[in-house]
Structures are given as structure tokens and as C-alpha cells.
Design a protein around this motif. Structure first.
Motif, PDB file in Angstrom:
ATOM      1  N   SER A   6     -32.062 -35.776 -55.729  1.00 56.63           N
ATOM      2  CA  SER A   6     -32.808 -36.287 -54.579  1.00 56.63           C
ATOM      3  C   SER A   6     -32.646 -35.362 -53.380  1.00 56.63           C
ATOM      4  CB  SER A   6     -32.332 -37.703 -54.238  1.00 56.63           C
ATOM      5  OG  SER A   6     -33.008 -38.191 -53.117  1.00 56.63           O
ATOM      6  N   LEU A   7     -31.432 -34.883 -53.146  1.00 57.30           N
ATOM      7  CA  LEU A   7     -31.172 -33.938 -52.057  1.00 57.30           C
ATOM      8  C   LEU A   7     -31.993 -32.665 -52.253  1.00 57.30           C
ATOM      9  CD1 LEU A   7     -27.825 -32.893 -50.510  1.00 57.30           C
ATOM     10  CD2 LEU A   7     -29.248 -31.144 -51.529  1.00 57.30           C
ATOM     11  N   ILE A   8     -31.956 -32.121 -53.462  1.00 59.45           N
ATOM     12  CA  ILE A   8     -32.660 -30.867 -53.741  1.00 59.45           C
ATOM     13  C   ILE A   8     -34.173 -31.037 -53.597  1.00 59.45           C
ATOM     14  CG2 ILE A   8     -33.166 -29.151 -55.541  1.00 59.45           C
ATOM     15  CD1 ILE A   8     -30.371 -28.913 -54.196  1.00 59.45           C
ATOM     16  N   ILE A   9     -34.694 -32.165 -54.045  1.00 64.39           N
ATOM     17  CA  ILE A   9     -36.135 -32.416 -53.904  1.00 64.39           C
ATOM     18  C   ILE A   9     -36.519 -32.468 -52.427  1.00 64.39           C
ATOM     19  CG2 ILE A   9     -37.928 -34.184 -54.203  1.00 64.39           C
ATOM     20  CD1 ILE A   9     -36.694 -34.704 -56.992  1.00 64.39           C
ATOM     21  N   SER A  10     -35.743 -33.200 -51.621  1.00 64.96           N
ATOM     22  CA  SER A  10     -36.045 -33.294 -50.183  1.00 64.96           C
ATOM     23  C   SER A  10     -35.977 -31.935 -49.509  1.00 64.96           C
ATOM     24  CB  SER A  10     -35.074 -34.261 -49.492  1.00 64.96           C
ATOM     25  OG  SER A  10     -35.269 -35.568 -49.925  1.00 64.96           O
ATOM     26  N   ALA A  26     -24.925 -40.348 -49.728  1.00 65.52           N
ATOM     27  CA  ALA A  26     -24.711 -39.285 -48.741  1.00 65.52           C
ATOM     28  C   ALA A  26     -25.540 -38.051 -49.091  1.00 65.52           C
ATOM     29  CB  ALA A  26     -23.228 -38.930 -48.660  1.00 65.52           C
ATOM     30  N   PHE A  27     -25.580 -37.685 -50.390  1.00 64.07           N
ATOM     31  CA  PHE A  27     -26.416 -36.555 -50.816  1.00 64.07           C
ATOM     32  C   PHE A  27     -27.882 -36.818 -50.479  1.00 64.07           C
ATOM     33  CE2 PHE A  27     -23.512 -35.228 -54.608  1.00 64.07           C
ATOM     34  CZ  PHE A  27     -22.804 -34.363 -53.802  1.00 64.07           C
ATOM     35  N   ALA A  28     -28.372 -37.974 -50.907  1.00 66.67           N
ATOM     36  CA  ALA A  28     -29.788 -38.302 -50.709  1.00 66.67           C
ATOM     37  C   ALA A  28     -30.136 -38.363 -49.220  1.00 66.67           C
ATOM     38  CB  ALA A  28     -30.133 -39.614 -51.406  1.00 66.67           C
ATOM     39  N   THR A  29     -29.283 -38.997 -48.428  1.00 65.94           N
ATOM     40  CA  THR A  29     -29.527 -39.125 -46.986  1.00 65.94           C
ATOM     41  C   THR A  29     -29.419 -37.764 -46.308  1.00 65.94           C
ATOM     42  OG1 THR A  29     -28.678 -41.382 -47.035  1.00 65.94           O
ATOM     43  CG2 THR A  29     -28.829 -40.324 -44.872  1.00 65.94           C
ATOM     44  N   GLY A  30     -28.437 -36.982 -46.695  1.00 64.82           N
ATOM     45  CA  GLY A  30     -28.306 -35.626 -46.140  1.00 64.82           C
ATOM     46  C   GLY A  30     -29.517 -34.773 -46.446  1.00 64.82           C
ATOM     47  N   GLY A  31     -30.043 -34.904 -47.663  1.00 68.27           N
ATOM     48  CA  GLY A  31     -31.251 -34.175 -48.024  1.00 68.27           C
ATOM     49  C   GLY A  31     -32.443 -34.593 -47.181  1.00 68.27           C
ATOM     50  N   LYS A  32     -32.535 -35.889 -46.908  1.00 73.15           N
ATOM     51  CA  LYS A  32     -33.638 -36.379 -46.071  1.00 73.15           C
ATOM     52  C   LYS A  32     -33.499 -35.851 -44.650  1.00 73.15           C
ATOM     53  CE  LYS A  32     -33.917 -40.566 -48.820  1.00 73.15           C
ATOM     54  NZ  LYS A  32     -33.398 -41.922 -48.930  1.00 73.15           N
ATOM     55  N   ILE A  33     -32.275 -35.886 -44.111  1.00 72.55           N
ATOM     56  CA  ILE A  33     -32.048 -35.383 -42.751  1.00 72.55           C
ATOM     57  C   ILE A  33     -32.392 -33.892 -42.686  1.00 72.55           C
ATOM     58  CG2 ILE A  33     -30.263 -34.862 -41.024  1.00 72.55           C
ATOM     59  CD1 ILE A  33     -28.927 -37.544 -41.918  1.00 72.55           C
ATOM     60  N   PHE A  34     -31.881 -33.126 -43.639  1.00 72.04           N
ATOM     61  CA  PHE A  34     -32.194 -31.699 -43.671  1.00 72.04           C
ATOM     62  C   PHE A  34     -33.700 -31.488 -43.793  1.00 72.04           C
ATOM     63  CE2 PHE A  34     -33.109 -27.633 -45.481  1.00 72.04           C
ATOM     64  CZ  PHE A  34     -32.184 -26.758 -44.921  1.00 72.04           C
TER      65      PHE A  34
END
Length: 137
Positions: free
Chosen positions: A121-125, A52-60
Motif C-alpha cells: 500500500s505504501l509503495i502504491i501510494s 503506519a506503512f499505509a498512512t505514511g505512504g498516503k502522507i508522502f
């Protein structure tokens, strides 16, 4: 009233940009699904917070890149082109993140719900979306 007046109405422009970006977001999520080894929405349904974090980061990240593209480019094709170019850079960043961490596999760690890796991953995206967005605007 001419077509030019209708299409230049801020409400119509906003609805048009929104529709196009949602479509591009769906396409980008499908492409991210192909890039990752896990199934994003299945893992989220199971409660995998890392996915969810990684996907949310990608969406954002994707939405933020398109935000910059809308702000800067005057035509819809220009906005889409630059937004998609920014999206490709975001995918490249994800692959680079995997390459730069040879001690462990990012996809496996996220699939195993390693929240630290999911959060990074979220922060990088998100972080790179600002850099990419600034460069395309």
C-alpha cells in the motif's frame, strides 16, 4: 514597500505554500480516515506497523503531489486545485487496489497488521504520486 513586494518574498511564499499544504494534508488524512475501515491514528498508537506503512505512504503521496503542483502552477488557487485533483486520483488508486485484490480485503489485512499488504500500500501510494504529479505538472 507595496503588498506585491511582501507577497512575492520567497520566505513569505514558502510559508504560504507550507501552511496551505499542511491544511490540505490534514483534510486529506481526514478523508482517508473515512475511506478506510480502520482508525489510522488509533492503530498507529497501538503499534500497528502496517497501518503506519499505509498512512505514511498516503502522507508522502499527498505531499509529493503538492510538490509537483507547487512547482508547476503559478497561483495558489491553481496549486490547490491541481493538488486536490491529484489527491482524488490517489484515493481512486486506493479503491482500485482494493478492487483488484478480490482474494482478500486490503483494509482487513492492514488492520490485522499484515505488513506485506501495508508495505505494498505504501509503495502504491508513493509510486502513483510520482505518476500523478508528473501528469499535473
Amino acid at each position: 514597500m507595496s503588498n506585491t513586494g511582501f507577497w512575492s518574498n520567497p520566505l513569505v511564499e514558502t510559508a504560504g505554500y507550507f501552511s496551505v499544504v499542511v491544511l490540505c494534508l490534514i483534510v486529506s488524512m481526514v478523508l482517508f480516515e473515512l475511506v478506510t475501515k480502520y482508525k489510522n491514528w488509533e492503530e498507529i498508537r497501538k503499534g500497528n506497523l502496517s497501518v503506519a506503512f499505509a498512512t505514511g505512504g498516503k502522507i508522502f503521496g499527498v505531499c509529493n503531489i503538492f510538490r509537483y503542483s507547487i512547482e508547476r502552477h503559478n497561483t495558489l488557487p491553481e496549486m490547490i486545485g491541481w493538488g486536490l485533483f491529484g489527491f482524488v486520483l490517489l484515493i481512486f488508486a486506493y479503491v482500485l487496489f482494493e478492487f483488484l485484490t478480490p482474494k482478500f480485503n486490503i483494509d482487513k489485512e492492514i488492520a490485522a497488521d499484515n505488513r506485506s499488504v501495508g508495505f505494498i500500500s505504501l509503495i502504491i501510494s508513493v509510486g502513483l504520486s510520482f505518476v500523478i504529479g508528473a501528469s499535473i505538472s
